[in-house]
Every structure is written in C-alpha cells, then in structure tokens.
Design an enzyme around this catalytic site. Structure first.
Site, PDB file in Angstrom:
ATOM      1  N   ARG A  49      85.307 -46.193-111.434  1.00 29.92           N
ATOM      2  CA  ARG A  49      83.921 -46.651-111.482  1.00 29.92           C
ATOM      3  C   ARG A  49      83.033 -45.528-110.966  1.00 29.92           C
ATOM      4  NH1 ARG A  49      79.668 -49.191-113.478  1.00 29.92           N
ATOM      5  NH2 ARG A  49      78.126 -49.721-111.910  1.00 29.92           N
ATOM      6  N   ILE A  50      81.970 -45.226-111.683  1.00 28.66           N
ATOM      7  CA  ILE A  50      80.940 -44.331-111.155  1.00 28.66           C
ATOM      8  C   ILE A  50      79.800 -45.222-110.725  1.00 28.66           C
ATOM      9  CG2 ILE A  50      79.231 -42.574-111.726  1.00 28.66           C
ATOM     10  CD1 ILE A  50      81.212 -41.474-113.773  1.00 28.66           C
ATOM     11  N   CYS A  67      73.266 -53.873-108.953  1.00 28.77           N
ATOM     12  CA  CYS A  67      74.091 -52.825-108.334  1.00 28.77           C
ATOM     13  C   CYS A  67      75.028 -53.344-107.251  1.00 28.77           C
ATOM     14  CB  CYS A  67      73.203 -51.725-107.765  1.00 28.77           C
ATOM     15  SG  CYS A  67      72.120 -51.004-109.003  1.00 28.77           S
ATOM     16  N   GLN A  70      77.853 -55.218-108.714  1.00 24.79           N
ATOM     17  CA  GLN A  70      78.797 -54.331-109.416  1.00 24.79           C
ATOM     18  C   GLN A  70      79.658 -53.553-108.424  1.00 24.79           C
ATOM     19  OE1 GLN A  70      76.113 -52.089-112.005  1.00 24.79           O
ATOM     20  NE2 GLN A  70      77.089 -53.079-113.755  1.00 24.79           N
ATOM     21  N   ARG A  94      68.408 -43.920-110.471  1.00 26.01           N
ATOM     22  CA  ARG A  94      68.700 -43.164-111.696  1.00 26.01           C
ATOM     23  C   ARG A  94      68.195 -41.726-111.581  1.00 26.01           C
ATOM     24  NH1 ARG A  94      65.920 -46.751-115.035  1.00 26.01           N
ATOM     25  NH2 ARG A  94      66.934 -48.726-114.667  1.00 26.01           N
ATOM     26  N   THR A 114      61.414 -51.452-116.667  1.00 23.31           N
ATOM     27  CA  THR A 114      62.035 -50.362-115.884  1.00 23.31           C
ATOM     28  C   THR A 114      61.892 -49.001-116.581  1.00 23.31           C
ATOM     29  OG1 THR A 114      64.074 -49.666-114.773  1.00 23.31           O
ATOM     30  CG2 THR A 114      64.375 -50.914-116.797  1.00 23.31           C
ATOM     31  N   ASP A 126      66.263 -42.086-117.584  1.00 22.05           N
ATOM     32  CA  ASP A 126      67.463 -41.825-116.775  1.00 22.05           C
ATOM     33  C   ASP A 126      67.542 -40.329-116.478  1.00 22.05           C
ATOM     34  OD1 ASP A 126      69.968 -41.744-115.597  1.00 22.05           O
ATOM     35  OD2 ASP A 126      70.904 -43.054-117.081  1.00 22.05           O
ATOM     36  N   ARG A 128      69.774 -38.995-114.287  1.00 23.37           N
ATOM     37  CA  ARG A 128      71.030 -38.677-113.595  1.00 23.37           C
ATOM     38  C   ARG A 128      71.809 -37.556-114.273  1.00 23.37           C
ATOM     39  NH1 ARG A 128      73.484 -44.600-113.356  1.00 23.37           N
ATOM     40  NH2 ARG A 128      72.378 -44.623-115.338  1.00 23.37           N
ATOM     41  N   LYS A 154      77.036 -43.227-120.694  1.00 25.53           N
ATOM     42  CA  LYS A 154      77.830 -42.663-119.588  1.00 25.53           C
ATOM     43  C   LYS A 154      79.184 -42.205-120.128  1.00 25.53           C
ATOM     44  CE  LYS A 154      77.626 -44.724-114.992  1.00 25.53           C
ATOM     45  NZ  LYS A 154      77.894 -45.974-114.235  1.00 25.53           N
TER      46      LYS A 154
HETATM   47  N1  LIG Z   1      64.277 -45.725-111.708  1.00 24.92           N
HETATM   48  C1  LIG Z   1      64.844 -46.913-111.522  1.00 24.92           C
HETATM   49  N2  LIG Z   1      66.115 -46.947-111.100  1.00 24.92           N
HETATM   50  C2  LIG Z   1      66.682 -48.139-110.939  1.00 24.92           C
HETATM   51  C3  LIG Z   1      65.998 -49.351-111.172  1.00 24.92           C
HETATM   52  N3  LIG Z   1      66.842 -50.366-110.919  1.00 24.92           N
HETATM   53  C4  LIG Z   1      68.016 -49.809-110.540  1.00 24.92           C
HETATM   54  N4  LIG Z   1      67.930 -48.472-110.547  1.00 24.92           N
HETATM   55  C5  LIG Z   1      68.954 -47.459-110.288  1.00 24.92           C
HETATM   56  O1  LIG Z   1      69.837 -47.470-111.383  1.00 24.92           O
HETATM   57  C6  LIG Z   1      71.080 -46.919-110.981  1.00 24.92           C
HETATM   58  C7  LIG Z   1      72.191 -47.772-111.563  1.00 24.92           C
HETATM   59  O2  LIG Z   1      72.105 -47.674-112.956  1.00 24.92           O
HETATM   60  P1  LIG Z   1      72.231 -48.895-113.896  1.00 24.92           P
HETATM   61  O3  LIG Z   1      71.201 -48.749-114.979  1.00 24.92           O
HETATM   62  O4  LIG Z   1      72.225 -50.199-113.108  1.00 24.92           O
HETATM   63  O5  LIG Z   1      73.661 -48.836-114.505  1.00 24.92           O
HETATM   64  P2  LIG Z   1      74.487 -47.623-115.091  1.00 24.92           P
HETATM   65  O6  LIG Z   1      75.080 -46.897-113.938  1.00 24.92           O
HETATM   66  O7  LIG Z   1      73.699 -46.820-116.069  1.00 24.92           O
HETATM   67  O8  LIG Z   1      75.564 -48.407-115.961  1.00 24.92           O
HETATM   68  P3  LIG Z   1      76.767 -49.311-115.477  1.00 24.92           P
HETATM   69  O9  LIG Z   1      77.927 -48.362-115.349  1.00 24.92           O
HETATM   70  O10 LIG Z   1      76.969 -50.270-116.572  1.00 24.92           O
HETATM   71  O11 LIG Z   1      76.395 -49.953-114.181  1.00 24.92           O
HETATM   72  C8  LIG Z   1      71.044 -46.856-109.467  1.00 24.92           C
HETATM   73  O12 LIG Z   1      70.828 -45.492-109.097  1.00 24.92           O
HETATM   74  C9  LIG Z   1      69.820 -47.690-109.093  1.00 24.92           C
HETATM   75  O13 LIG Z   1      69.191 -47.248-107.916  1.00 24.92           O
HETATM   76  C10 LIG Z   1      64.649 -49.284-111.608  1.00 24.92           C
HETATM   77  O14 LIG Z   1      63.991 -50.269-111.894  1.00 24.92           O
HETATM   78  N5  LIG Z   1      64.128 -48.029-111.758  1.00 24.92           N
HETATM   79 ZN   LIG Z   2      70.202 -51.364-107.959  1.00 25.18          ZN
END
Ligand SMILES: Nc1nc2c(ncn2[C@@H]2O[C@H](COP(=O)(O)OP(=O)(O)OP(=O)(O)O)[C@@H](O)[C@H]2O)c(=O)[nH]1
Ligand SMILES: [Zn+2]
Length: 198
Positions: A49-50, A67, A70, A94, A114, A126, A128, A154
């Site tokens: 898991r990342i 989050c 998860q 993100r 978002t 995103d 990241r 991802k």
């Molecule tokens: N910019 C922003 N970041 C968010 C928001 N809600 C959650 N995050 C961030 O999103 C990141 C998690 O990404 P997710 O979009 O939930 O999921 P993912 O990692 O892309 O995909 P999964 O592997 O399916 O969980 C974390 O760093 C959170 O802090 C938001 O509304 N805005």
């Molecule tokens: Zn979160």
C-alpha cells in the site's frame, strides 16, 4: 536513486509488530517511511500500500476523506496476509502541503470540488511524485507487488518507474455523508475505481 535508507526499528501496533524503515530524500531532506510486516523476501509478489500523508484523516479522525479508514484497512489486510509493506509517503494534500490543503478545504466549504479547489490555488489536481515510492520499493528489495489502490493512475506511474505490479487490489472503505461528494469527484474527475463491481 532519490532516497537513502537511514534507520530502522521495530514498530509494535495493534495489528502486530512491523519493521519501520526511515528514508530521506537526498535533495530535500524530507523523510518517508516503510512499514514492513513478515518476511517480504522471495519471488512471491508482496501486498503493498502506498499511503499518502493526510494529517487530518490519519491522525485527527477527519471524515472529509477516506484516508484514515484506508490506513487502518491496509494495516489490517497486510497483517491478515502475514506479509506486506505500507509506504507512508509524506506528500500531504496530494503534494500541496497541509496549509494549502486547508485552503483547498475552505474553497470546498464554499462549493468548489476537490479538483476545482486545487486549480483555484494554482496547483494541478495531483502534485504527488510516485517515483519516490518506486525508489523506496527498490531500496527494500521488492521486485513485484500487489498494490492496494483504487487509483489506476498510481498503477500506471509506478509501472513506468519500473515496479512490477502483478495485481491491483481495491481498498474501498470509509464512505460517509461528509466525504460522499469528495469520493464521487475522485471517481468522476480523477478516474478512481470506487465501485465494488470493478
Ligand atoms: N489537495 C487535496 N488533497 C486532499 C484532499 N483530500 C485528501 N487529500 C489528500 O489526498 C491524498 C490521498 O489521495 P487520495 O486521492 O485519497 O487517494 P490515492 O492515494 O490517489 O488513491 P488510493 O490508493 O485509491 O487511496 C492525501 O495526501 C490527502 O492528504 C483535498 O480535498 N485536497
Ligand atoms: Zn485524507
């Protein structure tokens, strides 16, 4: 290689004992973590898991996102399997950081979704960098993984970075009235597969 492996120690948790490995980004000094459970050596693909940092969800019980749910589900799943890895990827919000995430939440409180909120602040949806995660897997000696994620992008980015992803394992948990719109936007605008039937 963008990171170095710096220190490691046991991390006892309610799910059992993990080995916590600390990494440091060479260019910035930013730290990241890998939590290892069981024996991850050998050719059998490792459940992985990342988890991207979300202080509000991971530590402060926020219901705005999925989050925290998860994170807990991942540790449970890994412990049940008897072996696996959770990378704690310290790119909060993100990749926009905690304070900008709070700014983005303020815009969402006024009606933006978002993705729109990130754009209004001048960021991509995103920001990241998952190549760091590929490097962490390499430093842990991992060749092949089964990745817990609902995010097909991802999977694509990690595969491009040289990680052999044998399977995508869905992790659909934590839906509630506070995060329903957020999750629907992730599905419709960011391509997340949040329907169990996928
Ligand atoms: N910019 C922003 N970041 C968010 C928001 N809600 C959650 N995050 C961030 O999103 C990141 C998690 O990404 P997710 O979009 O939930 O999921 P993912 O990692 O892309 O995909 P999964 O592997 O399916 O969980 C974390 O760093 C959170 O802090 C938001 O509304 N805005
Ligand atoms: Zn979160």
């Amino acid at each position: 290689m963008q990171l170095k492996r710096v220190a490691e120690a046991k991390l006892p948790t309610p799910w059992g004992d993990f080995l916590m490995v600390g990494f440091e980004e060479i260019a910035t000094g930013q730290d990241h973590l890998g939590l290892i459970y069981g024996d991850i050596s050998g050719p059998e693909p490792v459940l992985a898991r990342i988890h991207s940092e979300c202080l509000t969800g991971d530590a402060l019980f926020s219901l705005r996102c999925d989050c925290g749910f998860q994170l807990e589900a991942s540790l449970t799943h890994i412990a049940e399997e008897g072996r696996g890895i959770l990378l704690y990827h310290r790119q909060e919000g993100r990749g926009i950081g905690l304070l900008n995430k709070i700014r983005a939440y303020a815009l969402q409180d006024k009606g933006a979704d978002t993705v729109e909120a990130n754009h209004e602040l001048g960021f991509a949806a995103d920001e990241r960098d998952f190549t760091l995660c590929a490097d962490m897997f390499k430093l842990l000696g991992i060749d092949a993984i089964r990745l817990l994620t609902n995010n097909p992008q991802k999977v694509e980015i990690l595969a491009e970075a040289g990680i052999n992803i044998i399977e995508r394992v869905p992790i659909i948990v934590g839906r509630n009235p506070e995060n329903a719109r957020y999750l629907d936007t992730k599905a419709s605008k960011m391509g997340h597969l949040l329907d169990d039937t996928h």
